[in-house]
Design a protein around this motif. Sequence first.
Motif, mmCIF file in Angstrom:
data_model
loop_
_atom_site.group_PDB
_atom_site.id
_atom_site.type_symbol
_atom_site.label_atom_id
_atom_site.label_comp_id
_atom_site.label_asym_id
_atom_site.label_seq_id
_atom_site.Cartn_x
_atom_site.Cartn_y
_atom_site.Cartn_z
ATOM 1 N N ALA A 1 -12.963 2.923 0.848
ATOM 2 C CA ALA A 1 -12.797 4.217 0.004
ATOM 3 C C ALA A 1 -11.231 4.281 0.265
ATOM 4 O O ALA A 1 -10.689 4.784 -0.958
ATOM 5 C CB ALA A 1 -13.548 5.293 0.583
ATOM 6 N N PHE A 2 -10.804 4.083 1.422
ATOM 7 C CA PHE A 2 -9.173 4.218 1.490
ATOM 8 C C PHE A 2 -8.738 3.252 0.573
ATOM 9 O O PHE A 2 -7.607 3.631 0.073
ATOM 10 C CB PHE A 2 -8.801 3.942 3.113
ATOM 11 C CG PHE A 2 -7.297 4.082 3.038
ATOM 12 C CD1 PHE A 2 -6.706 5.293 3.878
ATOM 13 C CD2 PHE A 2 -6.669 2.978 3.307
ATOM 14 C CE1 PHE A 2 -5.496 5.301 4.006
ATOM 15 C CE2 PHE A 2 -5.321 2.995 3.667
ATOM 16 C CZ PHE A 2 -4.641 4.288 3.849
ATOM 17 N N PHE A 3 -8.796 2.116 0.517
ATOM 18 C CA PHE A 3 -8.191 1.061 -0.228
ATOM 19 C C PHE A 3 -8.470 1.382 -1.779
ATOM 20 O O PHE A 3 -7.588 1.256 -2.425
ATOM 21 C CB PHE A 3 -8.651 -0.172 0.220
ATOM 22 C CG PHE A 3 -7.920 -1.124 0.990
ATOM 23 C CD1 PHE A 3 -7.252 -2.340 0.925
ATOM 24 C CD2 PHE A 3 -8.192 -0.681 2.428
ATOM 25 C CE1 PHE A 3 -6.335 -2.667 1.963
ATOM 26 C CE2 PHE A 3 -7.442 -1.401 3.613
ATOM 27 C CZ PHE A 3 -6.538 -2.328 3.217
ATOM 28 N N ALA B 1 -3.830 -4.421 7.133
ATOM 29 C CA ALA B 1 -4.198 -3.176 7.222
ATOM 30 C C ALA B 1 -5.758 -3.012 7.347
ATOM 31 O O ALA B 1 -6.194 -2.556 8.009
ATOM 32 C CB ALA B 1 -3.769 -2.164 6.119
ATOM 33 N N TRP B 2 -6.228 -3.818 6.492
ATOM 34 C CA TRP B 2 -7.813 -3.964 6.315
ATOM 35 C C TRP B 2 -8.330 -4.576 7.718
ATOM 36 O O TRP B 2 -9.360 -4.051 7.987
ATOM 37 C CB TRP B 2 -8.017 -5.173 5.232
ATOM 38 C CG TRP B 2 -9.596 -5.308 5.030
ATOM 39 C CD1 TRP B 2 -10.345 -6.313 5.675
ATOM 40 C CD2 TRP B 2 -10.468 -4.524 4.236
ATOM 41 N NE1 TRP B 2 -11.643 -6.190 5.523
ATOM 42 C CE2 TRP B 2 -11.765 -5.190 4.453
ATOM 43 C CE3 TRP B 2 -10.464 -3.521 3.421
ATOM 44 C CZ2 TRP B 2 -13.109 -4.632 3.867
ATOM 45 C CZ3 TRP B 2 -11.663 -2.833 2.857
ATOM 46 C CH2 TRP B 2 -12.619 -3.470 3.060
ATOM 47 N N MET C 1 0.742 -1.170 -0.132
ATOM 48 C CA MET C 1 0.008 0.011 -0.162
ATOM 49 C C MET C 1 0.993 1.200 0.085
ATOM 50 O O MET C 1 0.408 2.246 0.368
ATOM 51 C CB MET C 1 -0.885 0.136 1.186
ATOM 52 C CG MET C 1 -1.722 1.188 1.314
ATOM 53 S SD MET C 1 -3.120 1.049 2.624
ATOM 54 C CE MET C 1 -3.094 -0.600 3.468
ATOM 55 N N ALA C 2 2.052 1.199 -0.540
ATOM 56 C CA ALA C 2 3.033 2.361 -0.331
ATOM 57 C C ALA C 2 2.663 2.957 -1.703
ATOM 58 O O ALA C 2 3.104 2.802 -2.829
ATOM 59 C CB ALA C 2 4.521 1.989 -0.357
ATOM 60 N N SER C 3 2.078 4.461 -1.328
ATOM 61 C CA SER C 3 1.760 5.336 -2.589
ATOM 62 C C SER C 3 2.800 6.579 -2.289
ATOM 63 O O SER C 3 2.893 7.213 -1.318
ATOM 64 C CB SER C 3 0.456 5.712 -2.275
ATOM 65 O OG SER C 3 -0.442 4.714 -2.620
ATOM 66 N N GLN D 1 2.855 -2.437 6.422
ATOM 67 C CA GLN D 1 1.939 -3.287 6.499
ATOM 68 C C GLN D 1 1.412 -4.250 5.685
ATOM 69 O O GLN D 1 1.233 -3.394 4.406
ATOM 70 C CB GLN D 1 0.944 -2.632 7.330
ATOM 71 C CG GLN D 1 0.007 -3.336 8.429
ATOM 72 C CD GLN D 1 -1.010 -2.527 9.092
ATOM 73 O OE1 GLN D 1 -1.407 -1.478 8.744
ATOM 74 N NE2 GLN D 1 -1.148 -2.937 10.430
ATOM 75 N N SER D 2 0.974 -5.308 5.304
ATOM 76 C CA SER D 2 0.401 -5.836 4.084
ATOM 77 C C SER D 2 -1.127 -5.313 4.293
ATOM 78 O O SER D 2 -1.618 -4.738 5.100
ATOM 79 C CB SER D 2 0.296 -7.162 4.404
ATOM 80 O OG SER D 2 -0.611 -7.859 5.424
ATOM 81 N N ASP D 3 -1.600 -5.407 2.886
ATOM 82 C CA ASP D 3 -2.948 -4.898 2.789
ATOM 83 C C ASP D 3 -3.781 -5.687 3.774
ATOM 84 O O ASP D 3 -4.773 -5.127 4.081
ATOM 85 C CB ASP D 3 -3.307 -5.208 1.459
ATOM 86 C CG ASP D 3 -2.612 -4.108 0.353
ATOM 87 O OD1 ASP D 3 -2.025 -2.996 0.878
ATOM 88 O OD2 ASP D 3 -2.807 -4.287 -0.812
#
Length: 124
Positions: free
Chosen positions: A81-83, A66-67, A1-3, A61-63
Motif C-alpha cells: 500500500a505504501f508503494f 526501501a522494499w 520514491m521522492a514525493s 534510498q532506492s525503491d
Amino acid sequence: MASRVAMIDPADIAAVAATALVADGHEGRVYALSGPESLLPADRVRVLGEVLGRDLRFEAQSDDEAWTEMTARMPEPYVRAFFDFYVDGALDESPVLPTVEEVTGRPPRTFADWARAHADAFRS
C-alpha cells in the motif's frame, strides 16, 4: 520514491479545528487541509539545514532498498500500500489548498516556520 507533500503544521490543523468548533457556519463541513508549499524530502532537509545552520544532505534510498527494509519490519500488504501510494502515485499529497486561510483568516505556516519553532528539538 521522492514525493512532493504540502506539509501542514499541526498548529494549523488545531487552528482550523478550533475555529470550526467555536464559530458558526462549520456544522457538517469536512475540510481538506494542506500547507502553503509542496516540497520534496530534499527540500525539507535543505530547510532544516538552513534553520539549524548545519550542512545537511538528503540521500534517497532506492525503491529496492526501501522494499527490503520495510518488508523486514512490516506486513507486506502495508508495504504494498505504501508503494502504491508513494511510488505509483495513488496518493497525491502535493496540492496546495486554500483551506487554512479560508477558515482561519491567515495563511498557513510554512515548513520553515515549523522548523524554526522546533529547531531546539533537532539540536538535542
